[in-house]
Design an enzyme around this catalytic site. Structure first.
Site, PDB file in Angstrom:
ATOM      1  N   ARG A 104      62.752  76.256  19.265  1.00 10.88           N
ATOM      2  CA  ARG A 104      62.437  75.312  18.176  1.00 10.88           C
ATOM      3  C   ARG A 104      63.747  75.025  17.465  1.00 10.88           C
ATOM      4  O   ARG A 104      64.365  75.919  16.892  1.00 10.88           O
ATOM      5  CB  ARG A 104      61.428  75.918  17.207  1.00 10.88           C
ATOM      6  CG  ARG A 104      61.308  75.114  15.919  1.00 10.88           C
ATOM      7  CD  ARG A 104      60.127  75.524  15.076  1.00 10.88           C
ATOM      8  NE  ARG A 104      58.885  75.067  15.680  1.00 10.88           N
ATOM      9  CZ  ARG A 104      57.706  75.053  15.056  1.00 10.88           C
ATOM     10  NH1 ARG A 104      57.614  75.477  13.798  1.00 10.88           N
ATOM     11  NH2 ARG A 104      56.633  74.638  15.666  1.00 10.88           N
ATOM     12  N   HIS A 131      57.118  67.329  19.936  1.00  3.62           N
ATOM     13  CA  HIS A 131      56.431  68.639  19.852  1.00  3.62           C
ATOM     14  C   HIS A 131      55.427  68.703  21.018  1.00  3.62           C
ATOM     15  O   HIS A 131      54.207  68.698  20.808  1.00  3.62           O
ATOM     16  CB  HIS A 131      55.739  68.766  18.499  1.00  3.62           C
ATOM     17  CG  HIS A 131      55.352  70.169  18.124  1.00  3.62           C
ATOM     18  ND1 HIS A 131      55.607  71.267  18.928  1.00  3.62           N
ATOM     19  CD2 HIS A 131      54.721  70.653  17.020  1.00  3.62           C
ATOM     20  CE1 HIS A 131      55.145  72.351  18.336  1.00  3.62           C
ATOM     21  NE2 HIS A 131      54.608  72.019  17.185  1.00  3.62           N
ATOM     22  N   GLN A 134      52.432  71.283  21.186  1.00  2.00           N
ATOM     23  CA  GLN A 134      51.330  71.007  20.278  1.00  2.00           C
ATOM     24  C   GLN A 134      50.364  69.995  20.895  1.00  2.00           C
ATOM     25  O   GLN A 134      49.147  70.164  20.837  1.00  2.00           O
ATOM     26  CB  GLN A 134      51.879  70.458  18.946  1.00  2.00           C
ATOM     27  CG  GLN A 134      50.803  70.122  17.953  1.00  2.00           C
ATOM     28  CD  GLN A 134      50.088  71.355  17.428  1.00  2.00           C
ATOM     29  OE1 GLN A 134      50.727  72.273  16.938  1.00  2.00           O
ATOM     30  NE2 GLN A 134      48.763  71.399  17.536  1.00  2.00           N
ATOM     31  N   ASP A 230      49.457  64.359  10.224  1.00  2.00           N
ATOM     32  CA  ASP A 230      50.459  65.425  10.101  1.00  2.00           C
ATOM     33  C   ASP A 230      51.074  65.288   8.714  1.00  2.00           C
ATOM     34  O   ASP A 230      50.877  64.270   8.032  1.00  2.00           O
ATOM     35  CB  ASP A 230      51.519  65.254  11.213  1.00  2.00           C
ATOM     36  CG  ASP A 230      52.561  66.371  11.236  1.00  2.00           C
ATOM     37  OD1 ASP A 230      52.291  67.449  10.661  1.00  2.00           O
ATOM     38  OD2 ASP A 230      53.640  66.159  11.822  1.00  2.00           O
ATOM     39  N   CYS A 270      48.039  69.300  13.395  1.00  2.00           N
ATOM     40  CA  CYS A 270      48.817  70.385  14.023  1.00  2.00           C
ATOM     41  C   CYS A 270      48.981  71.577  13.092  1.00  2.00           C
ATOM     42  O   CYS A 270      49.190  72.690  13.561  1.00  2.00           O
ATOM     43  CB  CYS A 270      50.169  69.859  14.497  1.00  2.00           C
ATOM     44  SG  CYS A 270      51.220  69.257  13.163  1.00  2.00           S
ATOM     45  N   ARG A 298      46.810  76.472  21.185  1.00  2.05           N
ATOM     46  CA  ARG A 298      48.256  76.632  21.413  1.00  2.05           C
ATOM     47  C   ARG A 298      48.482  77.786  22.389  1.00  2.05           C
ATOM     48  O   ARG A 298      49.308  77.703  23.299  1.00  2.05           O
ATOM     49  CB  ARG A 298      48.990  76.942  20.092  1.00  2.05           C
ATOM     50  CG  ARG A 298      48.986  75.818  19.074  1.00  2.05           C
ATOM     51  CD  ARG A 298      49.797  74.627  19.535  1.00  2.05           C
ATOM     52  NE  ARG A 298      51.175  74.952  19.824  1.00  2.05           N
ATOM     53  CZ  ARG A 298      52.157  75.052  18.923  1.00  2.05           C
ATOM     54  NH1 ARG A 298      51.912  74.840  17.646  1.00  2.05           N
ATOM     55  NH2 ARG A 298      53.401  75.350  19.293  1.00  2.05           N
TER      56      ARG A 298
END
Ligand code: CP
Ligand code: NVA
Length: 321
Positions: A104, A131, A134, A230, A270, A298
Site C-alpha cells: 500500500r 484499489h 477492494q 467512498d 469500502c 476482502r
C-alpha cells in the site's frame, strides 16, 4: 500450463476470464476457508504499508496465514524504504525471501517500479490511483448476494462521490473487465482522468459493458443494481478537507438517492465511512447495506488472488480453480 509471473497492479491486469476465475476461487474460499494452502511451508508474503490500514492489514495477515504462509508486515515507519532506500533495492531483497509482495503506497509509479524489479507476484493494496483488491471483494459480494459470479456481466453499478479517486478508477477498469454498465458521478473537478475512462471504454467494448461519467448523481443511480460511495477525503488529501467538504453534498448517498436504484439494489462502501457525509446512517446501517460482507470478502478475494498469482507463477493449473 506455462509458468508466468503475473502481478495485480491495476484492475485491468487481468482479463474477463481471469477475473472470473479469481472470483470463482473467491467463492470457493467463502465456502471453505482452507480450500487451498499454496503457501504451506510456511512461505512468507511481505505486506508493506506506507499508509494506515485496518481491513487490508487484517485480511492479508490472516489470509496469508490461512493459505499456510507467514505474513511479514512492515510499516513505513519501521522500514528503510520509509527512510528513502530505493524501491529497487528493497524489492531485490524481499524477492529473495518472500513468495509475494503486497504494498500500500502513494503513486502508482512506485508499485510499477517494484514490479519491474520483482521476481515474485506484486499486489497493489491501494495506491493513489487504484484499489484492485477492494473491488475484487466488492464484486465477490455482488456474486454472494446475486447467485454467483455469472450474474456480474450485464449488471449496472453506480459510484457516487469523489470520481477522481482510487475507488472510482478501479470500478471503471474492473467493471469494464466484468462487462458491466459502470456509472461514475462526481462534481466538476472530481471526475476520473480521461486516460482511465478511455481504457475503461476500450475494455468495456470488448466485454459488452458500458461506461458513463456524469455530474448527475440521480441519473447515475437510476435503475442501478448496486450503489457505491467512498470518503470525500482520501488518505494523503487531509489538508484539502475544507475545500473538499462543499462540492460533494449533492452526492451524499441517502434514502432519497437510494430510492432511485432498483428496489433490491445493494449498497457498498469500502470503509472507513463517515456517516452524515458521503453516506447517511440510514443507508449504511440499513437493510440494503452489505458492507460487513464486503469487508469480510476482502479475506476471501485476496486469498483467491494470491492463490491464482502463485498458481500462474508455478504453472500449476490446479491452483486456478
Ligand atoms: N477498505 C480498506 O482498504 O480499508 P483499510 O484502509 O482499513 O485497509
Ligand atoms: N479512497 C480511500 C480508500 C480507503 C480504503 C483512500 O484512498 O483513502
Amino acid at each position: 500450463m506455462k509458468a508466468q509471473l503475473r502481478h495485480m497492479l491495476r484492475d485491468d491486469d487481468v482479463n474477463h476470464q481471469e477475473q472470473k476465475q479469481i472470483l470463482q476461487l473467491g467463492m470457493r474460499f467463502r465456502e471453505d476457508r482452507f480450500y487451498r494452502r499454496p503457501l504451506d511451508g510456511p512461505q512468507a508474503v511481505a505486506v508493506l504499508f506506507d499508509k494506515p490500514s485496518t481491513r487490508t492489514r487484517s485480511s492479508f495477515s490472516i489470509g496469508v496465514a490461512e493459505l499456510g504462509g507467514y505474513p511479514l508486515v512492515i510499516d513505513k515507519s519501521g522500514s528503510q524504504l520509509g527512510r528513502g532506500e530505493p524501491i529497487a533495492d528493497t524489492t531485490c531483497v524481499l524477492t529473495r525471501m518472500a513468495s509475494a509482495i503486497v504494498w500500500r503506497t502513494f503513486g502508482q509509479d512506485r508499485i510499477e517500479e517494484m514490479a519491474r524489479h520483482s521476481s515474485v507476484p506484486v499486489i497493489n493494496a491501494l495506491t493513489d490511483q487504484f484499489h484492485p483488491c477492494q473491488v475484487l471483494a466488492d464484486f465477490l459480494t455482488i456474486a454472494q448476494w446475486r447467485g454467483g459470479v455469472d450474474a456480474l456481466k450485464g449488471m449496472t453499478i453506480s459510484y457516487v462521490g469523489d470520481g477522481a479517486n482510487n475507488m472510482a478508477n478501479s470500478y471503471l477498469l474492473a467493471g469494464a473487465t466484468a462487462g458491466m454498465d459502470v456509472r461514475i458521478a462526481g462534481p466538476n473537478g472530481f471526475l476520473p482522468d480521461e486516460r482511465i475512462v478511455r481504457d475503461a471504454r476500450r475494455i468495456a467494448a470488448d466485454n459488452g459493458g458500458d461506461i458513463t461519467v456524469t455530474t448527475d448523481p440521480r441519473a447515475a443511480v437510476s435503475g442501478s443494481d448496486c450503489v457505491f460511495t467512498d470518503t470525500w477525503v482520501s488518505m494523503g488529501e487531509e489538508s484539502e478537507y475544507a475545500i473538499r467538504s462543499k462540492p460533494f453534498w449533492d452526492y451524499q448517498v441517502n434514502d432519497g438517492l437510494m430510492g432511485l436504484a432498483k428496489p433490491d439494489a445493494l449498497f457498498q462502501h469500502c470503509l472507513p465511512a463517515y456517516r452524515g457525509k458521503e453516506v447517511t446512517s440510514s443507508v449504511i446501517d440499513g437493510p440494503r447495506s452489505v458492507v460487513w460482507d464486503e469487508a469480510e470478502n476482502r479475506l476471501h478475494a485476496q486469498k483467491a488472488l494470491m492463490t491464482w498469482l502463485v498458481g500462474c507463477q508455478r504453472g500449476d493449473e490446479s491452483l486456478l480453480a
